[in-house]
Design a protein around this motif. Sequence first.
Motif, PDB file in Angstrom:
ATOM      1  N   GLU A 181       0.824  -1.209   0.000  1.00 26.15           N
ATOM      2  CA  GLU A 181       0.000   0.000   0.000  1.00 26.15           C
ATOM      3  C   GLU A 181       0.858   1.259   0.000  1.00 26.15           C
ATOM      4  OE1 GLU A 181      -2.720  -0.287   3.245  1.00 26.15           O
ATOM      5  OE2 GLU A 181      -3.828  -1.960   2.364  1.00 26.15           O
ATOM      6  N   GLY A 182       1.920   1.221  -0.801  1.00 21.48           N
ATOM      7  CA  GLY A 182       2.775   2.393  -0.977  1.00 21.48           C
ATOM      8  C   GLY A 182       3.847   2.584   0.070  1.00 21.48           C
ATOM      9  N   ALA A 183       3.853   1.776   1.127  1.00 24.89           N
ATOM     10  CA  ALA A 183       4.846   1.922   2.198  1.00 24.89           C
ATOM     11  C   ALA A 183       5.891   0.817   2.114  1.00 24.89           C
ATOM     12  CB  ALA A 183       4.159   1.890   3.558  1.00 24.89           C
ATOM     13  N   PHE A 184       7.136   1.185   2.375  1.00 20.84           N
ATOM     14  CA  PHE A 184       8.215   0.194   2.345  1.00 20.84           C
ATOM     15  C   PHE A 184       8.042  -0.816   3.468  1.00 20.84           C
ATOM     16  CE2 PHE A 184      12.294  -1.370   3.916  1.00 20.84           C
ATOM     17  CZ  PHE A 184      12.817  -1.937   2.765  1.00 20.84           C
ATOM     18  N   LYS A 185       7.982  -2.068   3.120  1.00 22.98           N
ATOM     19  CA  LYS A 185       7.908  -3.154   4.093  1.00 22.98           C
ATOM     20  C   LYS A 185       8.720  -4.320   3.527  1.00 22.98           C
ATOM     21  CE  LYS A 185       3.421  -2.069   6.197  1.00 22.98           C
ATOM     22  NZ  LYS A 185       3.951  -1.792   7.539  1.00 22.98           N
ATOM     23  N   SER A 186       9.930  -4.438   3.999  1.00 17.43           N
ATOM     24  CA  SER A 186      10.818  -5.472   3.480  1.00 17.43           C
ATOM     25  C   SER A 186      10.256  -6.866   3.747  1.00 17.43           C
ATOM     26  CB  SER A 186      12.194  -5.345   4.133  1.00 17.43           C
ATOM     27  OG  SER A 186      13.072  -6.347   3.665  1.00 17.43           O
ATOM     28  N   VAL A 187      10.562  -7.789   2.858  1.00 17.04           N
ATOM     29  CA  VAL A 187      10.153  -9.190   3.040  1.00 17.04           C
ATOM     30  C   VAL A 187      10.750  -9.721   4.338  1.00 17.04           C
ATOM     31  CG1 VAL A 187      10.238 -11.512   2.073  1.00 17.04           C
ATOM     32  CG2 VAL A 187      10.072  -9.526   0.552  1.00 17.04           C
ATOM     33  N   GLU A 188       9.945 -10.399   5.126  1.00 15.14           N
ATOM     34  CA  GLU A 188      10.412 -10.940   6.394  1.00 15.14           C
ATOM     35  C   GLU A 188      10.527 -12.463   6.321  1.00 15.14           C
ATOM     36  OE1 GLU A 188       8.275  -9.614   9.798  1.00 15.14           O
ATOM     37  OE2 GLU A 188       8.279  -7.506   9.183  1.00 15.14           O
ATOM     38  N   VAL A 189      11.503 -12.980   7.048  1.00 19.40           N
ATOM     39  CA  VAL A 189      11.696 -14.420   7.145  1.00 19.40           C
ATOM     40  C   VAL A 189      11.166 -14.846   8.512  1.00 19.40           C
ATOM     41  CG1 VAL A 189      13.339 -16.313   6.961  1.00 19.40           C
ATOM     42  CG2 VAL A 189      13.779 -14.164   5.743  1.00 19.40           C
ATOM     43  N   VAL A 190      10.097 -15.621   8.509  1.00 19.45           N
ATOM     44  CA  VAL A 190       9.423 -15.983   9.766  1.00 19.45           C
ATOM     45  C   VAL A 190       9.297 -17.500   9.896  1.00 19.45           C
ATOM     46  CG1 VAL A 190       8.124 -13.824   9.782  1.00 19.45           C
ATOM     47  CG2 VAL A 190       7.131 -15.853   8.714  1.00 19.45           C
ATOM     48  N   LYS A 191       9.006 -17.947  11.101  1.00 20.65           N
ATOM     49  CA  LYS A 191       8.824 -19.375  11.330  1.00 20.65           C
ATOM     50  C   LYS A 191       7.679 -19.911  10.477  1.00 20.65           C
ATOM     51  CE  LYS A 191      10.642 -19.807  16.030  1.00 20.65           C
ATOM     52  NZ  LYS A 191      10.344 -20.221  17.412  1.00 20.65           N
ATOM     53  N   LYS A 192       7.829 -21.137  10.016  1.00 22.22           N
ATOM     54  CA  LYS A 192       6.832 -21.757   9.161  1.00 22.22           C
ATOM     55  C   LYS A 192       5.451 -21.720   9.818  1.00 22.22           C
ATOM     56  CE  LYS A 192       6.019 -25.885   6.359  1.00 22.22           C
ATOM     57  NZ  LYS A 192       6.530 -27.229   5.979  1.00 22.22           N
ATOM     58  N   GLY A 193       4.471 -21.276   9.052  1.00 26.05           N
ATOM     59  CA  GLY A 193       3.108 -21.196   9.554  1.00 26.05           C
ATOM     60  C   GLY A 193       2.750 -19.848  10.136  1.00 26.05           C
ATOM     61  N   GLN A 194       3.766 -18.989  10.348  1.00 26.59           N
ATOM     62  CA  GLN A 194       3.505 -17.667  10.886  1.00 26.59           C
ATOM     63  C   GLN A 194       3.480 -16.623   9.777  1.00 26.59           C
ATOM     64  OE1 GLN A 194       6.340 -16.790  13.988  1.00 26.59           O
ATOM     65  NE2 GLN A 194       5.531 -18.358  15.367  1.00 26.59           N
ATOM     66  N   LYS A 195       2.984 -15.439  10.111  1.00 27.77           N
ATOM     67  CA  LYS A 195       2.947 -14.329   9.174  1.00 27.77           C
ATOM     68  C   LYS A 195       3.595 -13.116   9.830  1.00 27.77           C
ATOM     69  CE  LYS A 195      -1.207 -15.691   6.593  1.00 27.77           C
ATOM     70  NZ  LYS A 195      -2.555 -15.263   6.141  1.00 27.77           N
ATOM     71  N   SER A 196       4.002 -12.188   9.007  1.00 30.59           N
ATOM     72  CA  SER A 196       4.609 -10.965   9.516  1.00 30.59           C
ATOM     73  C   SER A 196       3.583 -10.151  10.294  1.00 30.59           C
ATOM     74  CB  SER A 196       5.167 -10.127   8.356  1.00 30.59           C
ATOM     75  OG  SER A 196       5.479  -8.823   8.778  1.00 30.59           O
ATOM     76  N   VAL A 197       3.950  -9.681  11.464  1.00 28.60           N
ATOM     77  CA  VAL A 197       3.039  -8.857  12.264  1.00 28.60           C
ATOM     78  C   VAL A 197       2.941  -7.442  11.705  1.00 28.60           C
ATOM     79  CG1 VAL A 197       3.445 -10.170  14.373  1.00 28.60           C
ATOM     80  CG2 VAL A 197       4.913  -8.220  13.846  1.00 28.60           C
ATOM     81  N   GLY A 199       2.614  -6.762   8.507  1.00 26.25           N
ATOM     82  CA  GLY A 199       1.865  -6.758   7.259  1.00 26.25           C
ATOM     83  C   GLY A 199       2.720  -6.941   6.029  1.00 26.25           C
ATOM     84  N   ALA A 200       4.022  -7.158   6.232  1.00 29.27           N
ATOM     85  CA  ALA A 200       4.926  -7.387   5.105  1.00 29.27           C
ATOM     86  C   ALA A 200       4.734  -8.796   4.556  1.00 29.27           C
ATOM     87  CB  ALA A 200       6.372  -7.206   5.556  1.00 29.27           C
ATOM     88  N   GLU A 201       5.139  -9.011   3.313  1.00 34.45           N
ATOM     89  CA  GLU A 201       5.124 -10.356   2.761  1.00 34.45           C
ATOM     90  C   GLU A 201       6.242 -11.151   3.443  1.00 34.45           C
ATOM     91  OE1 GLU A 201       5.185 -10.324  -1.508  1.00 34.45           O
ATOM     92  OE2 GLU A 201       3.020  -9.981  -1.562  1.00 34.45           O
ATOM     93  N   SER A 202       6.081 -12.457   3.517  1.00 32.67           N
ATOM     94  CA  SER A 202       7.050 -13.252   4.261  1.00 32.67           C
ATOM     95  C   SER A 202       7.336 -14.574   3.573  1.00 32.67           C
ATOM     96  CB  SER A 202       6.539 -13.510   5.682  1.00 32.67           C
ATOM     97  OG  SER A 202       5.312 -14.220   5.646  1.00 32.67           O
ATOM     98  N   ILE A 203       8.423 -15.202   4.013  1.00 34.65           N
ATOM     99  CA  ILE A 203       8.760 -16.553   3.564  1.00 34.65           C
ATOM    100  C   ILE A 203       9.124 -17.369   4.796  1.00 34.65           C
ATOM    101  CG2 ILE A 203       9.659 -15.660   1.379  1.00 34.65           C
ATOM    102  CD1 ILE A 203      12.456 -16.511   2.429  1.00 34.65           C
ATOM    103  N   ASP A 204       9.096 -18.680   4.648  1.00 29.49           N
ATOM    104  CA  ASP A 204       9.404 -19.559   5.774  1.00 29.49           C
ATOM    105  C   ASP A 204      10.886 -19.538   6.101  1.00 29.49           C
ATOM    106  OD1 ASP A 204       6.760 -20.300   5.931  1.00 29.49           O
ATOM    107  OD2 ASP A 204       7.033 -22.155   4.780  1.00 29.49           O
ATOM    108  N   ALA A 205      11.177 -19.484   7.398  1.00 29.80           N
ATOM    109  CA  ALA A 205      12.557 -19.547   7.869  1.00 29.80           C
ATOM    110  C   ALA A 205      13.113 -20.946   7.656  1.00 29.80           C
ATOM    111  CB  ALA A 205      12.618 -19.174   9.343  1.00 29.80           C
ATOM    112  N   ILE A 206      14.428 -21.063   7.710  1.00 27.07           N
ATOM    113  CA  ILE A 206      15.084 -22.358   7.604  1.00 27.07           C
ATOM    114  C   ILE A 206      14.928 -23.086   8.930  1.00 27.07           C
ATOM    115  CG2 ILE A 206      17.296 -23.520   7.268  1.00 27.07           C
ATOM    116  CD1 ILE A 206      18.147 -21.060   5.606  1.00 27.07           C
ATOM    117  N   SER A 207      14.440 -24.293   8.880  1.00 23.12           N
ATOM    118  CA  SER A 207      14.235 -25.077  10.095  1.00 23.12           C
ATOM    119  C   SER A 207      15.554 -25.307  10.825  1.00 23.12           C
ATOM    120  CB  SER A 207      13.599 -26.431   9.741  1.00 23.12           C
ATOM    121  OG  SER A 207      13.407 -27.214  10.894  1.00 23.12           O
ATOM    122  N   GLY A 208      15.583 -24.972  12.117  1.00 16.94           N
ATOM    123  CA  GLY A 208      16.788 -25.164  12.911  1.00 16.94           C
ATOM    124  C   GLY A 208      17.801 -24.051  12.778  1.00 16.94           C
TER     125      GLY A 208
END
Length: 239
Positions: A181-197, A199-208
């Motif tokens: 929505e026009g605001a900078f929000k870098s992609v976040e790496v989060v634990k699998k099954g979670q979402k960025s708090v 509102g940024a887009e996210s990908i699953d973290a590496i297990s372990g």
Amino acid sequence: MKMNKNSNTYQIVYSAILVIIVGTVLAFIYMQLKPLQDENRDNDTRKQILAAIKVYPENDEAIVADYNRYIVNEYLVNEKGAVVDSSEHVAFNVNMAKNVKQTKRALPLLVALVKGEKKYIIPVYGAGLWGPIWGYVAMNADGKTIFGTNFSHQGETPGLGAKITEKEFTEKFEGKHIYMEGAFKSVEVVKKGQKSVSGAESIDAISGATITSRGVSAMLSDCLQPYDAFFKTLQAVNP
């Protein structure tokens, strides 16, 4: 006058001469090998840059040829998004380890042409679990979406944090947005099954490898945000 080989003076003089000879030989060897060492280092950097745009040279000769083929420009921009330096190799030669520690950073950009489309490559640098991590992020010409990434590390754990170098991880960033929505929000790496708090887009973290994954997330935010003004100039042209 013959010097007594068992005297302290003889031992000191002999040791000094030996040190000078060995030092001279090592210095000569270093000077002879330095150009090759520099070229190998530069080729490794070129290879990492090309990987961010999904180009994978077959050998050292191809690395240079592909780099010259795909990288069409490079420059530094300021916090307002304006080009301030476009001299040869100006972006390539920025030492990111030192740069990220500066109050006023240099903002290097490399421009690639891939299948007729411009990609903007930004070097990133941060901290993993056991040492520095770094890489390159290639942005599409819209200034919003990631085209490709490549990451490297100094000492992350094999099979865990070291997986940041693998395509299975880097390919997850492709197509992700760094603006919401026009605001900078870098992609976040989060634990699998979670979402960025945030509102940024996210990908699953590496297990372990939670700390290394967080390091990648922090690195991207820290190194991409300073280009906000530049990204917005691209967005204005490619809404």
